[in-house]
Design a protein around this motif. Structure first.
Motif, PDB file in Angstrom:
ATOM      1  N   ALA A 186       0.842  -1.205   0.000  1.00  8.26           N
ATOM      2  CA  ALA A 186       0.000   0.000   0.000  1.00  8.26           C
ATOM      3  C   ALA A 186       0.873   1.249   0.000  1.00  8.26           C
ATOM      4  O   ALA A 186       2.028   1.223   0.428  1.00  8.26           O
ATOM      5  N   HIS A 187       0.272   2.342  -0.461  1.00 13.67           N
ATOM      6  CA  HIS A 187       0.979   3.631  -0.450  1.00 13.67           C
ATOM      7  C   HIS A 187       0.059   4.707   0.122  1.00 13.67           C
ATOM      8  O   HIS A 187      -1.032   4.945  -0.398  1.00 13.67           O
ATOM      9  N   ILE A 188       0.488   5.342   1.226  1.00 15.20           N
ATOM     10  CA  ILE A 188      -0.199   6.528   1.737  1.00 15.20           C
ATOM     11  C   ILE A 188       0.437   7.714   1.029  1.00 15.20           C
ATOM     12  O   ILE A 188       1.573   8.088   1.308  1.00 15.20           O
ATOM     13  N   ALA A 189      -0.298   8.266   0.069  1.00 19.80           N
ATOM     14  CA  ALA A 189       0.239   9.303  -0.817  1.00 19.80           C
ATOM     15  C   ALA A 189      -0.002  10.695  -0.230  1.00 19.80           C
ATOM     16  O   ALA A 189      -0.673  10.864   0.791  1.00 19.80           O
ATOM     17  N   GLY A 190       0.549  11.706  -0.907  1.00 24.49           N
ATOM     18  CA  GLY A 190       0.346  13.097  -0.516  1.00 24.49           C
ATOM     19  C   GLY A 190      -0.771  13.735  -1.315  1.00 24.49           C
ATOM     20  O   GLY A 190      -1.440  13.065  -2.129  1.00 24.49           O
ATOM     21  N   GLN A 242      -8.682  -7.736   2.455  1.00 31.15           N
ATOM     22  CA  GLN A 242      -7.307  -8.208   2.291  1.00 31.15           C
ATOM     23  C   GLN A 242      -6.364  -7.038   2.593  1.00 31.15           C
ATOM     24  O   GLN A 242      -5.982  -6.284   1.693  1.00 31.15           O
ATOM     25  N   PRO A 243      -6.020  -6.832   3.852  1.00 34.67           N
ATOM     26  CA  PRO A 243      -5.206  -5.677   4.225  1.00 34.67           C
ATOM     27  C   PRO A 243      -3.790  -5.803   3.682  1.00 34.67           C
ATOM     28  O   PRO A 243      -3.340  -6.899   3.316  1.00 34.67           O
ATOM     29  N   PRO A 244      -3.069  -4.715   3.622  1.00 31.09           N
ATOM     30  CA  PRO A 244      -1.703  -4.746   3.100  1.00 31.09           C
ATOM     31  C   PRO A 244      -0.736  -5.447   4.047  1.00 31.09           C
ATOM     32  O   PRO A 244      -0.957  -5.479   5.266  1.00 31.09           O
ATOM     33  N   ASP A 245       0.322  -6.011   3.475  1.00 32.31           N
ATOM     34  CA  ASP A 245       1.402  -6.541   4.303  1.00 32.31           C
ATOM     35  C   ASP A 245       2.625  -5.611   4.253  1.00 32.31           C
ATOM     36  O   ASP A 245       3.689  -5.932   4.791  1.00 32.31           O
ATOM     37  N   ALA A 246       2.457  -4.447   3.579  1.00 32.93           N
ATOM     38  CA  ALA A 246       3.516  -3.434   3.541  1.00 32.93           C
ATOM     39  C   ALA A 246       2.874  -2.080   3.257  1.00 32.93           C
ATOM     40  O   ALA A 246       1.918  -2.000   2.484  1.00 32.93           O
ATOM     41  N   ILE A 247       3.410  -1.044   3.888  1.00 30.27           N
ATOM     42  CA  ILE A 247       2.915   0.313   3.657  1.00 30.27           C
ATOM     43  C   ILE A 247       4.092   1.246   3.414  1.00 30.27           C
ATOM     44  O   ILE A 247       5.045   1.270   4.190  1.00 30.27           O
ATOM     45  N   ASP A 252       8.075  10.756   6.272  1.00 28.50           N
ATOM     46  CA  ASP A 252       8.255  10.069   7.551  1.00 28.50           C
ATOM     47  C   ASP A 252       7.108  10.339   8.514  1.00 28.50           C
ATOM     48  O   ASP A 252       6.765   9.483   9.338  1.00 28.50           O
ATOM     49  N   THR A 253       6.496  11.518   8.429  1.00 25.16           N
ATOM     50  CA  THR A 253       5.366  11.821   9.319  1.00 25.16           C
ATOM     51  C   THR A 253       4.241  10.817   9.121  1.00 25.16           C
ATOM     52  O   THR A 253       3.665  10.304  10.098  1.00 25.16           O
ATOM     53  N   THR A 254       3.926  10.517   7.870  1.00 30.53           N
ATOM     54  CA  THR A 254       2.868   9.533   7.594  1.00 30.53           C
ATOM     55  C   THR A 254       3.294   8.140   8.055  1.00 30.53           C
ATOM     56  O   THR A 254       2.482   7.373   8.563  1.00 30.53           O
ATOM     57  N   ALA A 255       4.570   7.819   7.883  1.00 26.80           N
ATOM     58  CA  ALA A 255       5.054   6.501   8.295  1.00 26.80           C
ATOM     59  C   ALA A 255       5.013   6.343   9.813  1.00 26.80           C
ATOM     60  O   ALA A 255       4.626   5.287  10.331  1.00 26.80           O
ATOM     61  N   ASP A 272       3.961  -8.577  10.545  1.00 26.16           N
ATOM     62  CA  ASP A 272       2.637  -8.508   9.916  1.00 26.16           C
ATOM     63  C   ASP A 272       2.567  -7.439   8.831  1.00 26.16           C
ATOM     64  O   ASP A 272       1.990  -7.675   7.759  1.00 26.16           O
ATOM     65  N   VAL A 273       3.122  -6.284   9.113  1.00 27.63           N
ATOM     66  CA  VAL A 273       3.106  -5.163   8.156  1.00 27.63           C
ATOM     67  C   VAL A 273       4.486  -4.507   8.139  1.00 27.63           C
ATOM     68  O   VAL A 273       4.956  -4.023   9.174  1.00 27.63           O
ATOM     69  N   ALA A 274       5.103  -4.508   6.984  1.00 26.72           N
ATOM     70  CA  ALA A 274       6.377  -3.806   6.816  1.00 26.72           C
ATOM     71  C   ALA A 274       6.095  -2.329   6.553  1.00 26.72           C
ATOM     72  O   ALA A 274       5.013  -1.965   6.075  1.00 26.72           O
ATOM     73  N   LEU A 275       7.076  -1.477   6.835  1.00 34.74           N
ATOM     74  CA  LEU A 275       6.844  -0.037   6.748  1.00 34.74           C
ATOM     75  C   LEU A 275       8.094   0.690   6.260  1.00 34.74           C
ATOM     76  O   LEU A 275       9.207   0.405   6.713  1.00 34.74           O
TER      77      LEU A 275
END
Length: 338
Positions: A186-190, A242-247, A252-255, A272-275
């Motif tokens: 997954a990507h939390i975008a701007g 089906q949630p992400p296994d990586a984001i 860095d603020t979002t991370a 469970d979730v890489a970041l």
């Protein structure tokens, strides 16, 4: 009450001569006789006269002041860039005046107008996340006023810019996740209007394609770059069937916000979730687990922006677009999937 600074006018009135005569006497101009020159210089010393560089600059129409506009002040990211700008400014006899837009388009316009009223020689700036139209720069470009954009940029065919390799870096992050056994990335975008958002989304999609993974629109969630927005985005992602296994966070603020929410929900990082984040702020090394992030050459970005400004100030030259390299610093948060 403190006394007002001694000015050329003060000296001229005391000696009953003109301001221009005092100015020339202080510079040992040959048109002023040695006796008067001595009197002027002696009085200036007695009254502790000190030239006002701003006033002198205004007379010469060269204030040696650079206006700097940033979206935020209390971040290592912008503080480091400002330090880079100032280091070059000092080397070349310039001062800087800093204004903050607080991510507001309206405030950005106000900052620009205020700095021009101060008679700055030009502007170095990063766009606010609300900025979607660019007409407020028309007057500067028409007047030939030096203008440089960094990080978040626009009108790059007309204005010098300094950015990093956003697309290549985001592609590198995505492929790193795949190498660690991740498939639901997954990507939390701007904000969509910003070039950094567009380029990092493009790199994310490029990385997926390069690894043979289909793009899933549910795994791309925009944010306004704040922790609150990123927390909501993380909740949305983790609630998927089906949630992400990586984001991958756009910064860095979002991370960091995603990390907090992942832990709150009882999930493990990276099991469970890489970041992965983007910027590599100092806090990346003190959180648990330590955050994998893209190291952004902030100080170099500031120096490069200032050097481009000097190019513009010293003569009309074609605008240059500088792209700085980043580095993916791998730490604990993006480890192998268990």
């Amino acid at each position: 009450m403190s006394k007002r600074p001694v000015s050329l006018k003060t000296l001229a009135q005391a000696l009953n001569v003109s301001i221009s005569t005092v100015s020339r006497a202080l510079r040992n101009h040959p048109d002023i006789g040695p006796e008067l020159t001595q009197r002027v210089q002696q009085l200036a010393q007695e009254l502790r006269y000190s030239p006002n560089p701003l006033a002198m600059g205004l007379l010469k129409n060269a204030t040696r002041i650079i206006g700097v506009i940033v979206p935020a002040l209390v971040t290592h990211f912008f503080a480091s860039i400002i330090s880079g700008i100032e280091s070059v400014a000092i080397e070349h006899g310039y001062y800087i005046v800093i204004r903050c837009s607080y991510e507001s388009f309206e405030k950005e316009q106000e900052c620009l107008a205020n700095l021009l009223q101060l008679r700055v020689e030009g502007i170095i700036m990063c766009l606010s996340q609300e900025t979607k139209t660019y007409a407020h720069f028309d007057a500067l470009l028409a007047a030939g006023t030096p203008l440089v954009f960094f990080d978040r940029v626009c009108r790059s065919t007309e204005v010098p810019t300094v950015v990093v390799d956003n697309q290549a870096a985001a592609c590198r992050i995505t492929r790193h996740f795949v190498a660690q056994g991740r498939r639901r990335i997954a990507h939390i975008a701007g904000p969509p209007a910003l070039n950094i958002s567009q380029e990092r989304v493009a790199g994310y999609r490029e990385g997926l394609a390069a690894e043979g993974l289909a793009f899933d629109a549910q795994l791309l969630v925009p944010s306004d770059l704040s922790a609150e927005s990123a927390t909501a985005a993380t909740q949305q992602l983790l609630a998927l069937p089906q949630p992400p296994d990586a984001i991958f966070g756009v910064n860095d603020t979002t991370a960091f916000a995603a990390m907090k929410e992942i832990k709150r929900q009882g999930l493990r990082i990276p099991a469970d979730v890489a970041l992965v984040g983007f910027t590599d702020e100092y806090h990346a090394t003190v959180v648990e687990p330590m955050l994998t992030s893209v190291m952004h050459p902030t100080f170099e970005m500031g120096r490069t922006a200032a050097l481009l400004f000097l190019e513009q100030a010293q003569g009309q030259v074609p605008p240059r677009q500088m792209v700085l390299a980043t580095q993916l610093v791998v730490r604990e948060s993006s480890g192998q999937k268990s």
